[in-house]
Design an enzyme around this catalytic site. Structure first.
Site, PDB file in Angstrom:
ATOM      1  N   LYS A  87      51.941  33.027  38.611  1.00  0.00           N
ATOM      2  CA  LYS A  87      51.437  34.061  39.524  1.00  0.00           C
ATOM      3  C   LYS A  87      52.585  34.567  40.380  1.00  0.00           C
ATOM      4  O   LYS A  87      53.323  33.776  40.984  1.00  0.00           O
ATOM      5  CB  LYS A  87      50.354  33.432  40.394  1.00  0.00           C
ATOM      6  CG  LYS A  87      49.349  34.398  40.963  1.00  0.00           C
ATOM      7  CD  LYS A  87      48.238  33.586  41.614  1.00  0.00           C
ATOM      8  CE  LYS A  87      47.168  34.454  42.191  1.00  0.00           C
ATOM      9  NZ  LYS A  87      46.282  33.678  43.076  1.00  0.00           N
TER      10      LYS A  87
HETATM   11  C1  E4P Z   1      43.740  35.605  43.993  1.00  0.00           C
HETATM   12  O1  E4P Z   1      44.028  35.023  42.987  1.00  0.00           O
HETATM   13  C2  E4P Z   1      43.796  35.010  45.334  1.00  0.00           C
HETATM   14  O2  E4P Z   1      43.923  33.604  45.223  1.00  0.00           O
HETATM   15  C3  E4P Z   1      42.587  35.245  46.178  1.00  0.00           C
HETATM   16  O3  E4P Z   1      41.484  35.735  45.527  1.00  0.00           O
HETATM   17  C4  E4P Z   1      42.811  35.464  47.612  1.00  0.00           C
HETATM   18  O4  E4P Z   1      41.643  35.799  48.280  1.00  0.00           O
HETATM   19  P1  E4P Z   1      41.408  35.691  49.833  1.00  0.00           P
HETATM   20  O5  E4P Z   1      41.432  37.054  50.392  1.00  0.00           O
HETATM   21  O6  E4P Z   1      40.055  35.060  49.951  1.00  0.00           O
HETATM   22  O7  E4P Z   1      42.500  34.824  50.390  1.00  0.00           O
END
Ligand code: E4P
Length: 227
Positions: A87
């Site tokens: 990622k």
């Molecule tokens: C995506 O892969 C992220 O981990 C994630 O969905 C972040 O979301 P949040 O806004 O709840 O931190």
């Protein structure tokens, strides 16, 4: 639409896997920090998740800030387990790193996507997944779902053959907070929603289901009592 779980918590992953409807896991530095995990244990933790998931994709985020650093860390993370997806947050450095890593067969999940142009750049660089965030738009009083719709249409307009090892770019609806986010993502044809465990449990429940179960049980008790 496939469900991923958005967590680094092993118990949550184990329980969600037991439901039989999970297609992958996404993690990020905040989610790992929330487990209380130490820096030295990060890689082992990612390997544990990858092993629990069999061949399902597990996103592990690189913390490198330069293209060279992302390439090096990306290669290393990808070598930890065959189902680890690297990622990277969208930026000039990560696009260049994605271009190199994708050519080597490494799968990239480009994260922190907030617009269609960002998603298109990521897909063109070779991202296997793009992760547009919904809830964080809502948090600032904007409409995350309509931004997601732009990404779904834009990515869906093109063929990504030759850009990465699987010749597809799937959209992971990220920053999901509610069952309605899941509904809207599925209605517009997003490939995947990555959902935190709390929201996943909300997706499972409906008050009318609970009422229905209670009334079925009550009526069945009458049948049993009448024997
Ligand atoms: C995506 O892969 C992220 O981990 C994630 O969905 C972040 O979301 P949040 O806004 O709840 O931190």
């Amino acid at each position: 639409m496939k469900f991923f779980i958005d967590t680094a918590d092993l118990d949550e992953i184990k329980e969600a896997l037991s439901w039989g409807c999970l297609a992958g896991v996404t993690t990020n530095p905040s989610l790992y920090a929330r487990t209380g995990g130490k820096l030295a244990d990060f890689e082992d933790h990612m390997v544990k998740i990858a092993e629990m998931c069999g061949d399902l994709p597990v996103s592990a985020e690189s913390q490198a800030k330069t293209t060279e650093g992302m390439i090096e860390e990306g290669r290393h993370l990808a070598s930890l387990a065959p189902n680890i997806v690297v990622k990277l947050p969208i930026c000039a450095e990560s696009l260049a790193a994605t271009h190199t890593l994708a050519a080597e067969g490494v799968r990239i999940n480009m994260t922190l996507i907030f617009s269609a142009p960002q998603a298109l750049l990521a897909a063109n660089a070779g991202a296997r997944y793009v992760s547009p965030f919904v809830g964080r738009f809502d948090d600032i009083g904007e409409d995350g779902i309509s931004e997601l719709a732009n990404v779904v249409t834009a990515i869906g307009n093109y063929d990504w053959t030759g850009k990465n090892v699987d010749n597809v770019c799937e959209i992971i609806t990220a920053s999901v907070r509610t069952p309605n986010h899941v509904t809207q993502a599925a209605l517009m044809g997003a490939d995947i929603a990555t959902v935190p465990f709390g929201a996943l449990k909300k997706c499972l429940k409906h008050p009318l289901t609970d009422q229905g179960m209670a009334s079925f049980d009550a009526d069945w008790a009458k049948v049993v009592a009448a024997q």
